[in-house]
Design an enzyme around this catalytic site. Structure first.
Site, PDB file in Angstrom:
ATOM      1  N   TYR A 185     -16.159 -10.110  16.048  1.00 14.52           N
ATOM      2  CA  TYR A 185     -16.774  -8.999  16.791  1.00 14.52           C
ATOM      3  C   TYR A 185     -15.808  -7.820  16.970  1.00 14.52           C
ATOM      4  O   TYR A 185     -16.051  -6.717  16.460  1.00 14.52           O
ATOM      5  CB  TYR A 185     -17.261  -9.541  18.132  1.00 14.52           C
ATOM      6  CG  TYR A 185     -17.724  -8.514  19.132  1.00 14.52           C
ATOM      7  CD1 TYR A 185     -18.603  -7.503  18.772  1.00 14.52           C
ATOM      8  CD2 TYR A 185     -17.291  -8.584  20.453  1.00 14.52           C
ATOM      9  CE1 TYR A 185     -19.035  -6.571  19.704  1.00 14.52           C
ATOM     10  CE2 TYR A 185     -17.723  -7.677  21.397  1.00 14.52           C
ATOM     11  CZ  TYR A 185     -18.585  -6.664  21.026  1.00 14.52           C
ATOM     12  OH  TYR A 185     -19.001  -5.757  21.944  1.00 14.52           O
ATOM     13  N   LEU A 216     -13.970 -17.697   9.145  1.00 18.54           N
ATOM     14  CA  LEU A 216     -15.418 -17.561   9.352  1.00 18.54           C
ATOM     15  C   LEU A 216     -15.981 -18.598  10.311  1.00 18.54           C
ATOM     16  O   LEU A 216     -17.165 -18.891  10.279  1.00 18.54           O
ATOM     17  CB  LEU A 216     -16.172 -17.631   8.011  1.00 18.54           C
ATOM     18  CG  LEU A 216     -15.769 -16.590   6.963  1.00 18.54           C
ATOM     19  CD1 LEU A 216     -16.568 -16.786   5.670  1.00 18.54           C
ATOM     20  CD2 LEU A 216     -15.973 -15.174   7.482  1.00 18.54           C
ATOM     21  N   ASP A 219      -7.770 -20.221   6.840  1.00 15.04           N
ATOM     22  CA  ASP A 219      -7.565 -20.618   8.229  1.00 15.04           C
ATOM     23  C   ASP A 219      -6.083 -20.440   8.553  1.00 15.04           C
ATOM     24  O   ASP A 219      -5.232 -21.005   7.857  1.00 15.04           O
ATOM     25  CB  ASP A 219      -7.980 -22.102   8.358  1.00 15.04           C
ATOM     26  CG  ASP A 219      -8.002 -22.564   9.793  1.00 15.04           C
ATOM     27  OD1 ASP A 219      -7.188 -22.061  10.597  1.00 15.04           O
ATOM     28  OD2 ASP A 219      -8.832 -23.437  10.106  1.00 15.04           O
ATOM     29  N   LYS A 223     -11.969 -18.358  21.793  1.00 11.40           N
ATOM     30  CA  LYS A 223     -12.008 -17.472  22.964  1.00 11.40           C
ATOM     31  C   LYS A 223     -12.952 -17.863  24.083  1.00 11.40           C
ATOM     32  O   LYS A 223     -13.237 -17.042  24.958  1.00 11.40           O
ATOM     33  CB  LYS A 223     -12.316 -16.056  22.513  1.00 11.40           C
ATOM     34  CG  LYS A 223     -13.675 -15.924  21.837  1.00 11.40           C
ATOM     35  CD  LYS A 223     -14.036 -14.477  21.609  1.00 11.40           C
ATOM     36  CE  LYS A 223     -15.454 -14.350  21.117  1.00 11.40           C
ATOM     37  NZ  LYS A 223     -15.892 -13.020  20.846  1.00 11.40           N
ATOM     38  N   TYR A 249      -7.615 -21.690  27.668  1.00 10.47           N
ATOM     39  CA  TYR A 249      -7.725 -20.440  26.912  1.00 10.47           C
ATOM     40  C   TYR A 249      -6.746 -19.409  27.475  1.00 10.47           C
ATOM     41  O   TYR A 249      -5.958 -18.795  26.745  1.00 10.47           O
ATOM     42  CB  TYR A 249      -9.156 -19.901  26.975  1.00 10.47           C
ATOM     43  CG  TYR A 249      -9.265 -18.451  26.565  1.00 10.47           C
ATOM     44  CD1 TYR A 249      -9.045 -18.072  25.246  1.00 10.47           C
ATOM     45  CD2 TYR A 249      -9.553 -17.455  27.503  1.00 10.47           C
ATOM     46  CE1 TYR A 249      -9.111 -16.741  24.866  1.00 10.47           C
ATOM     47  CE2 TYR A 249      -9.629 -16.124  27.138  1.00 10.47           C
ATOM     48  CZ  TYR A 249      -9.404 -15.768  25.822  1.00 10.47           C
ATOM     49  OH  TYR A 249      -9.456 -14.450  25.456  1.00 10.47           O
ATOM     50  N   ASN A 292     -13.452  -6.271  29.756  1.00 12.13           N
ATOM     51  CA  ASN A 292     -14.696  -6.914  29.311  1.00 12.13           C
ATOM     52  C   ASN A 292     -15.329  -6.146  28.152  1.00 12.13           C
ATOM     53  O   ASN A 292     -16.104  -5.204  28.371  1.00 12.13           O
ATOM     54  CB  ASN A 292     -15.676  -7.028  30.483  1.00 12.13           C
ATOM     55  CG  ASN A 292     -15.217  -8.053  31.502  1.00 12.13           C
ATOM     56  OD1 ASN A 292     -14.156  -7.908  32.090  1.00 12.13           O
ATOM     57  ND2 ASN A 292     -15.991  -9.098  31.697  1.00 12.13           N
ATOM     58  N   ASN A 339     -22.124 -17.213  27.396  1.00 16.10           N
ATOM     59  CA  ASN A 339     -21.912 -17.239  28.851  1.00 16.10           C
ATOM     60  C   ASN A 339     -21.625 -15.863  29.400  1.00 16.10           C
ATOM     61  O   ASN A 339     -21.741 -15.639  30.598  1.00 16.10           O
ATOM     62  CB  ASN A 339     -20.705 -18.142  29.187  1.00 16.10           C
ATOM     63  CG  ASN A 339     -21.012 -19.584  28.880  1.00 16.10           C
ATOM     64  OD1 ASN A 339     -22.095 -20.061  29.195  1.00 16.10           O
ATOM     65  ND2 ASN A 339     -20.072 -20.274  28.246  1.00 16.10           N
ATOM     66  N   ASN A 340     -21.209 -14.959  28.536  1.00  9.30           N
ATOM     67  CA  ASN A 340     -20.865 -13.633  29.029  1.00  9.30           C
ATOM     68  C   ASN A 340     -22.137 -12.861  29.348  1.00  9.30           C
ATOM     69  O   ASN A 340     -23.182 -13.054  28.728  1.00  9.30           O
ATOM     70  CB  ASN A 340     -20.025 -12.869  28.005  1.00  9.30           C
ATOM     71  CG  ASN A 340     -18.664 -13.512  27.824  1.00  9.30           C
ATOM     72  OD1 ASN A 340     -18.269 -13.828  26.713  1.00  9.30           O
ATOM     73  ND2 ASN A 340     -17.955 -13.722  28.908  1.00  9.30           N
ATOM     74  N   ARG A 388     -17.000  -5.764  37.083  1.00 12.39           N
ATOM     75  CA  ARG A 388     -16.053  -5.884  35.975  1.00 12.39           C
ATOM     76  C   ARG A 388     -15.842  -4.528  35.311  1.00 12.39           C
ATOM     77  O   ARG A 388     -16.661  -3.611  35.450  1.00 12.39           O
ATOM     78  CB  ARG A 388     -16.583  -6.859  34.898  1.00 12.39           C
ATOM     79  CG  ARG A 388     -16.710  -8.293  35.335  1.00 12.39           C
ATOM     80  CD  ARG A 388     -15.339  -8.940  35.541  1.00 12.39           C
ATOM     81  NE  ARG A 388     -15.455 -10.334  35.917  1.00 12.39           N
ATOM     82  CZ  ARG A 388     -15.626 -10.781  37.168  1.00 12.39           C
ATOM     83  NH1 ARG A 388     -15.710  -9.918  38.174  1.00 12.39           N
ATOM     84  NH2 ARG A 388     -15.698 -12.078  37.401  1.00 12.39           N
TER      85      ARG A 388
HETATM   86  O1  LIG Z   1     -25.103 -15.388  33.131  1.00  8.23           O
HETATM   87  C1  LIG Z   1     -24.253 -14.717  33.736  1.00  8.23           C
HETATM   88  C2  LIG Z   1     -22.981 -14.441  33.193  1.00  8.23           C
HETATM   89  C3  LIG Z   1     -22.078 -13.690  33.939  1.00  8.23           C
HETATM   90  N1  LIG Z   1     -22.421 -13.220  35.175  1.00  8.23           N
HETATM   91  C4  LIG Z   1     -21.476 -12.405  35.933  1.00  8.23           C
HETATM   92  O2  LIG Z   1     -21.134 -11.280  35.150  1.00  8.23           O
HETATM   93  C5  LIG Z   1     -19.782 -10.883  35.400  1.00  8.23           C
HETATM   94  C6  LIG Z   1     -19.048 -10.870  34.070  1.00  8.23           C
HETATM   95  O3  LIG Z   1     -18.979 -12.187  33.560  1.00  8.23           O
HETATM   96  P1  LIG Z   1     -18.562 -12.496  32.047  1.00  8.23           P
HETATM   97  O4  LIG Z   1     -19.293 -11.600  31.141  1.00  8.23           O
HETATM   98  O5  LIG Z   1     -18.691 -13.966  31.840  1.00  8.23           O
HETATM   99  O6  LIG Z   1     -17.038 -12.050  31.985  1.00  8.23           O
HETATM  100  P2  LIG Z   1     -15.773 -12.539  32.838  1.00  8.23           P
HETATM  101  O7  LIG Z   1     -16.073 -13.704  33.678  1.00  8.23           O
HETATM  102  O8  LIG Z   1     -15.239 -11.339  33.536  1.00  8.23           O
HETATM  103  O9  LIG Z   1     -14.774 -13.035  31.708  1.00  8.23           O
HETATM  104  C7  LIG Z   1     -14.479 -12.191  30.607  1.00  8.23           C
HETATM  105  O10 LIG Z   1     -13.396 -11.391  30.881  1.00  8.23           O
HETATM  106  C8  LIG Z   1     -12.165 -12.071  31.033  1.00  8.23           C
HETATM  107  C9  LIG Z   1     -11.095 -11.039  31.252  1.00  8.23           C
HETATM  108  O11 LIG Z   1     -11.283 -10.398  32.468  1.00  8.23           O
HETATM  109  C10 LIG Z   1     -11.865 -12.877  29.785  1.00  8.23           C
HETATM  110  O12 LIG Z   1     -10.713 -13.601  29.992  1.00  8.23           O
HETATM  111  C11 LIG Z   1     -12.992 -13.835  29.494  1.00  8.23           C
HETATM  112  O13 LIG Z   1     -12.713 -14.517  28.294  1.00  8.23           O
HETATM  113  C12 LIG Z   1     -14.258 -13.056  29.373  1.00  8.23           C
HETATM  114  O14 LIG Z   1     -15.329 -13.942  29.176  1.00  8.23           O
HETATM  115  C13 LIG Z   1     -19.235 -11.886  36.397  1.00  8.23           C
HETATM  116  O15 LIG Z   1     -19.356 -11.335  37.664  1.00  8.23           O
HETATM  117  C14 LIG Z   1     -20.153 -13.090  36.260  1.00  8.23           C
HETATM  118  O16 LIG Z   1     -20.248 -13.853  37.439  1.00  8.23           O
HETATM  119  C15 LIG Z   1     -23.673 -13.473  35.706  1.00  8.23           C
HETATM  120  O17 LIG Z   1     -23.979 -13.062  36.815  1.00  8.23           O
HETATM  121  N2  LIG Z   1     -24.550 -14.218  34.973  1.00  8.23           N
END
Ligand SMILES: O=c1ccn([C@@H]2O[C@H](COP(=O)(O)OP(=O)(O)O[C@H]3O[C@H](CO)[C@@H](O)[C@H](O)[C@H]3O)[C@@H](O)[C@H]2O)c(=O)[nH]1
Length: 640
Positions: A30, A52, A90, A181, A254, A284, A303-304, A336
């Site tokens: 990405y 990949l 790799d 990551k 990580y 982010n 999850n992000n 964030r």
């Molecule tokens: O389904 C979801 C997913 C996330 N959030 C919220 O959205 C915000 C951002 O979350 P996310 O996108 O998961 O990012 P971070 O938790 O801030 O983590 C990211 O940013 C970090 C650096 O700050 C990196 O280390 C991580 O790898 C990367 O995933 C947070 O408040 C989460 O609680 C939700 O409310 N619902």
């Protein structure tokens, strides 16, 4: 090595001559692919190394094509776009990785670069005469393609070919992205994370040393700040080099792997004063290229927040769970520092230019043994840092060096989860359904960057805002509802049933002759060169009608394949969709069938009046008496 491979390497090197060549590990991912795009726009030649595992080679073809369009917007011709080469390697496989360095090593007879210092214990060993990896010429593939995309403005990156074009082929700098990551996954599989993120970096640094490559931009993360630092985080709030807490505040493998990487890079820069390191700590990242052709395509369940919102928009999940609504933030939800991936990519260019300036105007060595630029001083430092007595004097010797630098890449502005939902809803014209939920374990209320160091020292600042990020993510989601997934499926198809693929190759061969991609693509079907075929299909995936036609024929050829290719990834909240997650495309290596793969029950084929036994593949796939198709795997299972 065959004479054809030697010829391919020689051609590639000729093409690369005259360009500053940057090695980008993880360059088809990405952030990597967007950075490669900006490098090409700026006039750098690029060599990508990627296994990949979480990306697709197609991204690079699209990147080169986008840059060709970008050049035309600037009144240049597509021929002027610098070369882009790809090695499917790799980085944890040191021999394979070394073969890439061998391929691109400086021609000693034309090299003008001499090492400044040689420490007795570090005398350069002669390079191993190993195998050489044959690069794929992505530019040659891209020239023959046509993509449909959104109109996009020309990049704001300046085209800056060096005044004196290099007269030798040599990798001058490395941008190191290749890493695993996912925070959650790292807790489940810590060894894989350390193997890739730490072991991979060690391989890279050893090879850089052996091949005299001295400059590296490292992909770090705000995760290294750990718990306890929230608003306007400054780079010096933690100390790399033994001078502060840092690593102790981290809560997952990580994060620890990224922290260890920074320590390793700092130690390496202490030991070698010629080394120049810049670690970029991303906040982010989100957004994508405004053309809608490349973007984030996370494997597994994302999850992000942005990919989650995107899936809710695509109805691949019913709603977004907002984790936490009682934080000390304006609306109670997590805040964030979101940064557009193109800004991030340009941050890497700014770092690269900083490294170039540093090398172009080196501080002259001095004889004063207490000076940090004195060879004597540096020799002492390297000895002190390997001593284990731990005195305060030695601790100060292992402090952060000036040839190791780190910068935050963020906007300095925070946005809450509700801000994101609103902004995304605005661009897509629909409300994104959400529900307030409990806070996620380990989450912080606010995480934002202080970006003054990057702006004052790198001359870099973010140009895009939240609305731009959401608009571009939306565009990518609309144009590529399955990301690069279709391509992965096609690749997997070739892995699972080469015979069926050969059958489809026969039936669709007139489909799109003129779009046959790639100069190195053979049409030797009997030897199973599915690479060429998949590349043709990849062109078709842009055109929905052609794609559907192929799908129909795939279904005729092999019912399981049809099923596989037609399936949409319907995901219930949080559940991983069924599909070809482990499918990958390989250029020349014969496709392997994963015997442990669980295959879904396929649909009956179209052309046999629902009588599967009439299919040419009936015997191969087996036909159960209940009218259901069976894969070889399910047949074995049923036999027990
Ligand atoms: O389904 C979801 C997913 C996330 N959030 C919220 O959205 C915000 C951002 O979350 P996310 O996108 O998961 O990012 P971070 O938790 O801030 O983590 C990211 O940013 C970090 C650096 O700050 C990196 O280390 C991580 O790898 C990367 O995933 C947070 O408040 C989460 O609680 C939700 O409310 N619902």
């Amino acid at each position: 090595m065959s004479s054809r491979e030697e010829e391919a390497i020689s051609q590639a090197r000729k093409k690369a001559l005259g360009f500053n060549l940057i090695l980008v590990t993880g360059g088809s991912g990405y952030i990597g692919s967007h950075t490669v795009l900006e490098l090409l726009v700026a006039g750098y030649g690029v060599v990508v190394v990627d296994n990949l595992c979480n990306s697709h080679w197609e991204a690079l073809v699209r990147v080169h094509w986008i840059v060709q369009q970008d050049y035309m917007k600037r009144g240049r011709t597509p021929d002027e776009v610098p070369p882009l080469f790809f090695h499917e390697v790799d980085i944890t496989d040191k021999d394979a990785f070394q073969s890439v360095f061998e391929t691109w090593k400086a021609d000693e007879s034309t090299s003008t670069r001499k090492p400044m210092f040689k420490f007795a214990e570090e005398k350069k060993k002669p390079a191993k005469k190993g195998t050489r990896s044959v690069p794929k010429d992505i530019g040659a593939l891209a020239y023959k393609q046509t993509f449909k995309c959104k109109e996009f403005p020309a990049s704001s990156t300046q085209f800056q070919l060096p005044k004196n074009r290099p007269t030798e082929v040599k990798i001058t700098d490395v941008i190191h992205f290749a890493a695993l990551k996912s925070v959650g996954e790292s807790v489940q599989m810590p060894l894989s994370y350390y193997r890739t993120n730490v072991g991979g970096l060690l391989n890279l640094l050893e090879l850089m040393k052996e091949y005299n490559v001295k400059k590296i931009v490292f992909s770090s993360s705000a995760v290294v700040y750990g718990k306890g630092k929230e608003t306007n985080i400054r780079e010096d709030s933690i100390q790399v080099g033994g001078g502060g807490a840092g690593g102790g505040l981290l809560t997952n493998p990580y994060g620890r792997s990224k922290w260890m990487d920074e320590e390793i890079l700092n130690d390496t820069s202490v030991a070698d004063p010629d080394m120049e390191v810049i670690a970029l700590r991303y906040f982010n990242p989100t957004g994508s290229h405004p053309s809608g052709l490349i973007g984030e395509d996370p494997r597994g369940t994302p999850n992000n927040i942005i990919p989650v919102v995107m899936q809710a928009f695509q109805r691949r999940r019913s709603r977004v769970y907002v984790y936490g609504s009682n934080y000390d933030t304006p609306d109670g939800t997590g805040v964030r520092d979101y940064i557009h991936v193109l800004d991030l990519a340009r941050g890497h260019l700014a770092a690269l230019r900083k490294l170039t300036t540093l090398v172009a105007t080196p501080t002259p060595p001095t004889d004063d043994p207490t000076s940090p630029v004195s060879p004597t001083f540096n020799r002492r430092m390297s000895r002190a840092s390997v001593s284990s007595t731990g005195s305060s004097r030695e601790t100060s010797f292992s402090a952060q060096r000036t040839n190791y630098r780190c910068y935050n890449l963020g906007t300095g502005t925070g946005h809450s989860v509700l801000d994101i939902l609103k902004a995304f809803g605005n661009v897509c014209g629909n409300d994104i359904p959400f529900v307030l939920s409990d806070a996620r374990a380990g989450d912080l209320g606010t995480v934002t960057a202080d970006v003054t160091k990057a702006s004052s020292e790198l001359g870099w600042y973010a140009e895009f805002g939240l609305q731009d990020m959401c608009r571009d993510v939306y565009q990518w989601a609309v144009d590529n509802p399955q990301g690069y997934e279709r391509l992965r499926r096609l690749s997997m198809m070739a892995q699972i049933d080469p015979e069926a693929v050969r059958h489809i190759m026969d039936t669709v061969e007139d489909e799109d002759e003129e779009s046959e991609a790639g100069t190195d693509v053979g049409s030797n079907r009997s030897s199973g060169d599915f690479g060429a075929f998949i590349r043709r299909l990849s062109v078709m995936t842009i055109d929905d009608n052609k794609y559907k036609n192929v799908m129909r024929k795939a279904s005729i050829a092999g019912p399981y394949l049809g099923k596989l290719l037609e399936e949409d990834e319907e995901e219930e909240d949080g559940s991983e969709g069924q599909g070809s997650r482990n499918g990958s495309f390989s250029w020349n290596v014969p496709f392997k069938v994963d015997q442990n793969q669980t295959m879904p029950q396929p649909n009956p084929p179209f052309n046999t009046n629902n009588d599967p036994s009439k299919s040419p593949f009936a015997e191969k796939w087996g036909f159960g008496g209940n009218g259901n198709w069976q894969t070889p795997q399910s047949k074995v299972q049923n036999a027990h």
